[in-house]
Design an enzyme around this catalytic site. Structure first.
Site, PDB file in Angstrom:
ATOM      1  N   LYS B 159      -6.270  72.569  30.577  1.00  0.00           N
ATOM      2  CA  LYS B 159      -7.098  71.300  30.374  1.00  0.00           C
ATOM      3  C   LYS B 159      -6.418  70.316  29.257  1.00  0.00           C
ATOM      4  O   LYS B 159      -5.651  70.893  28.244  1.00  0.00           O
ATOM      5  CB  LYS B 159      -8.444  71.620  29.765  1.00  0.00           C
ATOM      6  CG  LYS B 159      -9.210  72.679  30.650  1.00  0.00           C
ATOM      7  CD  LYS B 159     -10.483  73.208  30.287  1.00  0.00           C
ATOM      8  CE  LYS B 159     -11.643  72.367  30.361  1.00  0.00           C
ATOM      9  NZ  LYS B 159     -12.857  72.778  30.095  1.00  0.00           N
ATOM     10  N   GLY B 165     -14.104  64.706  30.859  1.00  0.00           N
ATOM     11  CA  GLY B 165     -14.542  64.222  32.038  1.00  0.00           C
ATOM     12  C   GLY B 165     -13.873  64.408  33.190  1.00  0.00           C
ATOM     13  O   GLY B 165     -13.787  63.762  34.228  1.00  0.00           O
ATOM     14  N   GLY B 166     -13.272  65.682  33.218  1.00  0.00           N
ATOM     15  CA  GLY B 166     -12.645  66.327  34.520  1.00  0.00           C
ATOM     16  C   GLY B 166     -11.123  65.784  34.656  1.00  0.00           C
ATOM     17  O   GLY B 166     -10.643  66.318  35.858  1.00  0.00           O
ATOM     18  N   LYS B 202     -10.011  80.437  29.631  1.00  0.00           N
ATOM     19  CA  LYS B 202     -10.154  81.630  30.855  1.00  0.00           C
ATOM     20  C   LYS B 202     -11.109  80.609  31.627  1.00  0.00           C
ATOM     21  O   LYS B 202     -11.865  79.992  31.332  1.00  0.00           O
ATOM     22  CB  LYS B 202     -11.080  82.718  30.119  1.00  0.00           C
ATOM     23  CG  LYS B 202     -11.276  83.964  31.081  1.00  0.00           C
ATOM     24  CD  LYS B 202     -10.455  85.039  30.971  1.00  0.00           C
ATOM     25  CE  LYS B 202     -10.976  86.144  32.238  1.00  0.00           C
ATOM     26  NZ  LYS B 202     -10.132  85.373  33.277  1.00  0.00           N
ATOM     27  N   ASN B 291     -19.701  65.338  24.820  1.00  0.00           N
ATOM     28  CA  ASN B 291     -19.330  64.220  25.210  1.00  0.00           C
ATOM     29  C   ASN B 291     -20.427  63.232  24.240  1.00  0.00           C
ATOM     30  O   ASN B 291     -21.651  63.542  24.040  1.00  0.00           O
ATOM     31  CB  ASN B 291     -20.172  63.801  26.417  1.00  0.00           C
ATOM     32  CG  ASN B 291     -19.294  64.492  27.572  1.00  0.00           C
ATOM     33  OD1 ASN B 291     -19.749  64.864  28.400  1.00  0.00           O
ATOM     34  ND2 ASN B 291     -18.125  64.399  27.126  1.00  0.00           N
ATOM     35  N   ARG B 293     -21.429  60.177  23.745  1.00  0.00           N
ATOM     36  CA  ARG B 293     -21.904  59.123  24.309  1.00  0.00           C
ATOM     37  C   ARG B 293     -22.902  59.166  25.255  1.00  0.00           C
ATOM     38  O   ARG B 293     -23.477  60.221  25.446  1.00  0.00           O
ATOM     39  CB  ARG B 293     -20.734  58.416  25.031  1.00  0.00           C
ATOM     40  CG  ARG B 293     -19.997  59.496  26.256  1.00  0.00           C
ATOM     41  CD  ARG B 293     -19.310  58.931  27.229  1.00  0.00           C
ATOM     42  NE  ARG B 293     -18.673  59.829  27.928  1.00  0.00           N
ATOM     43  CZ  ARG B 293     -19.067  60.632  28.987  1.00  0.00           C
ATOM     44  NH1 ARG B 293     -20.170  60.297  29.453  1.00  0.00           N
ATOM     45  NH2 ARG B 293     -18.399  61.806  29.487  1.00  0.00           N
TER      46      ARG B 293
END
Lengths: 164, 500, 500, 164
Positions: B159, B165-166, B202, B291, B293
């Protein structure tokens, strides 16, 4: 007037007579169709069933949108059909061309001319609408030409890489 | 007191914020790129100022220009929406330094939570359970990551540390895939956040994505507004959200909410924010990210709690106290949101561009549309593919699904491909209806059916044939000059009647 | 069990019922006059059948034809909406005799309540307080009415016995006006209901119009869904409705609701219905009439109670029990409805006809639109002038008013005059905001301001001048042939850029 | 180009120069106006203020719709204005004509030719959109002609009754 209407490999014989009565494959159907103000939308009531139909003329065919599904429909009247010969079609051999699926930016070109590639190898990394897409070689071969460099802004259908 | 708000965004979220401003009696100032000159956020705002050419770096990411415009037009606050500059701590700081109110959490919290590794450490200290993974808050080299991977175990996720946000996420099932995954994730992270750092976590199988909406004021009050279920995803991007979650009961909700509020209090959180969790099959939950926001899917929470999150953000930013205590918050009914994207579900979600030449928007009982679409808009490749959101509320989850299906059938967008057909099929799928799905459902267990029902082909054939037939007749009957679309339409109508 | 419902109506209410059918999984069958061939109710329904030419007597009032169509297409129920055949007991009976389910109260109740004099007597027996007036349930001649008038006293109302909805009502302040008023009322009543009988009722000054929504099943359960405030009227026609009413507190609501439910039980009422009351300044209330059908303003009740009245009507009609008990019913928040009429508020509400050539419909949080409008519709003089309804819900009355103002500003209808500007001014009026109004407010105490704010004139001047300027240029630059509106638009766009 | 633009009795001198810079009564204003796809709607940003403007060409004038208000605007360039003489206008005397305000049905005509009427007397009862409207004599006079009978279906602007 008699029409042969084709969707994929399904053929319909549709006849519209002087009084605008319609038969489909010999069966009479009750049809009432009107165009909306935006000119691409039609309201069709066929045997009492109501449909909103959007229609666009494509190349030699109508693209019909119906309940979220798209149909490519070709309509030929009998005379046209008799006159038309067998369609010439492109041979599938020769070069494979990787085009930009839409306007965007070239992020990376991990291949160079002359390099051998296998089907599925990434040849261009392309960004559009904030998403990166990997464009892959459609078949095994050799990179013939690389037309773009990282950072290039390209239009839809721009040729990026060719494979011979 | 705020009086005039500049909205540093575009599309549906800019419109959402303009609506909140108008309902509070504030003036709304829009900014726009050349691609958006005719967009509804420009036309609905009281004032509108040009930022620059279409690319975001030349327009919606030009923080300097946005602050200049805010000062010149006398705005006293800036709302960033989501995306673009919303989680840019430097921008938030610059806004405050310019003497303007930043409508969001304090810049140092944005910075802290923006670094996903620092966020993990902070949350762990505040007692929030974490997914096992990289613990060091530093830039690990590839070789170090290979070593950590062995302790974490497979499958694992690579990551991006620099943002969420993916973006920049890769699933790795086998050690031999790790090297490539790190390369791709670093590349995407570098492109998206200008920060190539990645970390490992994980991968929890059959997990759901469940998040808690938080709302805090500048006087130390923080409450949660319950959970949202966001497991319907593709490419780590949410597609459908709902509130409540079919997987969360009162006990779990209370537990997740309490932990989220405690952690938010620990960092002195204010404004709206979301704590995202992974929920496994045994109802264990783990912190994913925070997040800092307003979120895309905030409306489902609004629909079930009755609390207008955007108005509350504006209120608390001007120093007012929260109007609600935790005891006031009640989920009533069930809300579902479908994101309407300019993507082709029949073609691997390939983005779709072009002009929208037909648009009918659903409405009626229990239906809300937050949308930036308009008749004639040119969907360009410059911004993300989300055109709008369709949100419904029902008394029960069943009623909400049936209502969503009804509303999706009313939604008619022509000229480009959208996710509407996918959503329709999803609402009809037995597993979605039963609430039995996890984050892999859409990509692994759901088949988008591209073959239209057979009886529709005949209808399409008849429609096209009639148009072809009329076209032949028109060619004979119609004169060439076409003075106006209106007259043309009238003539066609008359002809339709004659040819019927 | 119902499966396929024919909707014997048009416009927004037909669409409302189609939506309910779709959300219950029923098929919806539309009927239409030639004027409505392209209307959305025809295009949204599964099936659609033609009734006849535009006039209602040749189409939507053709009960015989409607029943024939229902039988032929295999519908198993008929929903009449409101207006047209909704309160026609003979039609309701014919529907049942044809073996179809009538989605409304039993025909004998429609007949009983349709005769306003019989209704008064029945309600008096059930313990409902009446406005003093004519007591005999018979056709009084003018001379007899003159005599009764002296006992009733002035001011008084002359009202049609044959039907309600504000038709055939005349206010009489002085004895010498009585004769003319009776003549006009008889004429209007004869035209509207085919029944020239009139009766007299004491006119209560400064009264509000408050009504109670009822819902009953075929198993003897009847509940009320609270009240609606409908005092904003012109020509005895409601224009704005809200729920709750600013004049009703919990005690009064409980009292009115209990009396309404008791009276409805006394006549074995079933389905949806409304008991209308006059509420005086001292919180005394008097029975006005009972509407044995779905009402135009039902959405405000739906928005605050969360109960879908139309779906409940469909459910109970097929024999199912009410899903709610009185204890389940709770008013939450505040809802307001504005009726959007094709009438010109600047010209004494003169009906407006023409083609709608521009339409933007509001949406977003808390907004619902029930509308029969569409881009390109020709508003004809054949049917009533209501084009649609804008309904909003807020946490408080204040929030609802601000939201309504926001939504009205988003509503753009061009080509005809509508009541939108009137509603905007009404939402801004201090007395409306304070909730201080009665049924005379709109006609007596509210001034529709026709003078636009001065700064707008300069904006209009600049806009028109630029168009004129460009037109001059285009005449030089543009070629004559105009192949399609799309290409024309593209060319204009390009030209706009060049001429900027 | 210099224009004299009039709304009611208010005059604006508006100048648009070669570079499309605009002044209103000598004051420069920043203007950006674009037409929407439906061709009657324009988005206008004037000194930063954003407006949706709908425009229709009436007889010799533009009808501008702005925030729910209607403006009748006439635009004349200086040359046209100089050439144009004083407008001829109809004299207000003569017959008073009662027209149908919209299509509808005549319900009742309570007057007959030759009958004297006073201003405000009902001369026609007219039904449209399910509402009855009483059309009244605009001035005192004598009924000259009655052109319709009860039950007649009439078009908009049809002459119903004239008063001399």
């Amino acid at each position: 007037m008699k029409y042969i209407t084709t969707i994929n490999d399904q053929e319909f014989t549709i006849e519209i007579n002087q009084d605008n009565q319609v038969t489909v494959n010999g069966q009479p159907v009750e049809v009432d169709m009107h165009q909306m103000l935006d000119t691409t939308m039609h309201s069709l009531i066929i045997n009492g069933q109501s449909y909103d139909v959007r229609m666009k003329e494509g190349t030699g065919a109508y693209v019909v949108e119906l309940k979220g599904h798209l149909f490519e429909v070709t309509v030929a009247d009998e005379r046209t059909r008799r006159l038309a010969g067998i369609k010439s079609s492109f041979s599938a051999g020769g070069e494979a061309i990787i085009k930009a699926p839409m306007p965007g930016v070239v992020v990376e070109v991990p291949v160079s001319p002359g390099q051998p590639v296998e089907a599925g190898d990434v040849v261009v990394i392309f960004e559009s609408m904030k998403m990166q897409n990997e464009l892959k070689a459609p078949r095994t071969g050799q990179v013939h030409a690389v037309r773009v460099s990282p950072g290039d802004r390209v239009d839809q259908n721009a040729i990026l890489v060719t494979i011979s | 007191m705020l009086k005039k708000i500049l909205i540093a965004n575009r599309g549906e979220i800019a419109i959402r914020i303009i609506r909140a401003c108008q309902e509070l009696g504030y003036e709304a100032v829009a900014v726009y790129s050349d691609a958006d000159r005719m967009a509804p956020h420009v036309r609905m705002a009281h004032e509108a100022y040009r930022l620059g050419p279409p690319p975001a770096v030349d327009s919606y990411l030009r923080g300097d220009k946005i602050i200049d415009i805010a000062r010149q037009c006398g705005a006293d606050g800036i709302h960033p929406g989501y995306g673009f500059l919303a989680e840019n701590a430097d921008f938030a700081e610059a806004v405050e330094e310019a003497g303007l109110t930043w409508i969001g959490p304090p810049p140092d919290i944005i910075r802290l939570m923006g670094d996903k590794l620092a966020a993990r450490q902070t949350m762990a200290r505040a007692g929030v359970p974490l997914v096992p993974g990289t613990d060091q808050n530093q830039d690990l080299r590839d070789e170090e990551l290979f070593a950590v991977a062995q302790t974490v175990g497979y499958p694992l996720l690579v990551k991006a540390a620099g943002g969420g946000g993916g973006k920049g996420i890769r699933l790795v099932r086998q050690p031999e895939e790790l090297k490539d995954a790190i390369r791709v994730a670093r590349r995407e992270a570098e492109a998206a956040f200008g920060d190539g750092r990645v970390y490992l976590e994980k991968y929890i199988e059959n997990a759901r994505h469940v998040e808690i909406q938080l709302l805090g004021d500048l006087h130390g009050s923080i409450i949660h507004l319950g959970e949202r279920e966001c497991s319907i995803q593709r490419r780590h991007q949410k597609l459908v959200e709902e509130s409540p979650s079919p997987a969360v009961d009162d006990t779990l909700r209370e537990q997740m909410g309490r932990i989220a509020v405690t952690a938010a209090q620990a960092i002195n959180y204010a404004s709206a924010g979301t704590m995202e969790f992974i929920l496994d099959q045994n109802k264990n939950f783990y912190f994913l990210e925070m997040n800092t926001r307003l979120q895309v899917e905030h409306p489902v929470t609004e629909m079930v709690t009755g609390i207008d999150i955007v108005k509350e953000m504006l209120r608390v930013a001007s120093g007012r106290k929260l109007r609600y205590t935790q005891a006031d918050v009640q989920q009533k009914g069930w809300a579902i949101e479908c994101r309407i994207l300019a993507e082709d579900p029949a073609n691997d979600f390939m983005p779709s561009i072009g002009r929208i030449i037909g648009l009918t928007t659903p409405t009626g009982p229990g239906v809300r549309v937050d949308s930036g679409m308009y008749f004639g808009v040119e969907v360009t490749p410059y911004y993300d593919s989300m055109l709008g959101k369709l949100i419904v509320r029902g008394d029960s989850r069943g009623e909400a699904i049936l209502r969503m299906r009804r509303a999706l059938e009313e939604f008619r967008i022509t000229g480009i491909s959208t996710t509407v057909p996918l959503h329709l099929q999803l609402m009809n799928s037995a597993r979605f209806q039963a609430g039995q799905f996890d984050v892999t459902f859409l990509e692994r267990n759901f088949q988008f059916n591209q073959t239209p029902p057979g009886e529709l082909a005949q209808v399409a054939a008849v429609a096209a044939t009639i148009v072809a037939h009329r076209r032949n007749r028109e060619a004979i009957l119609l004169h060439q000059s076409q003075p106006s679309p209106w007259r043309l339409y009238g003539r066609r109508e008359a002809l339709d009647r004659r040819l019927r």
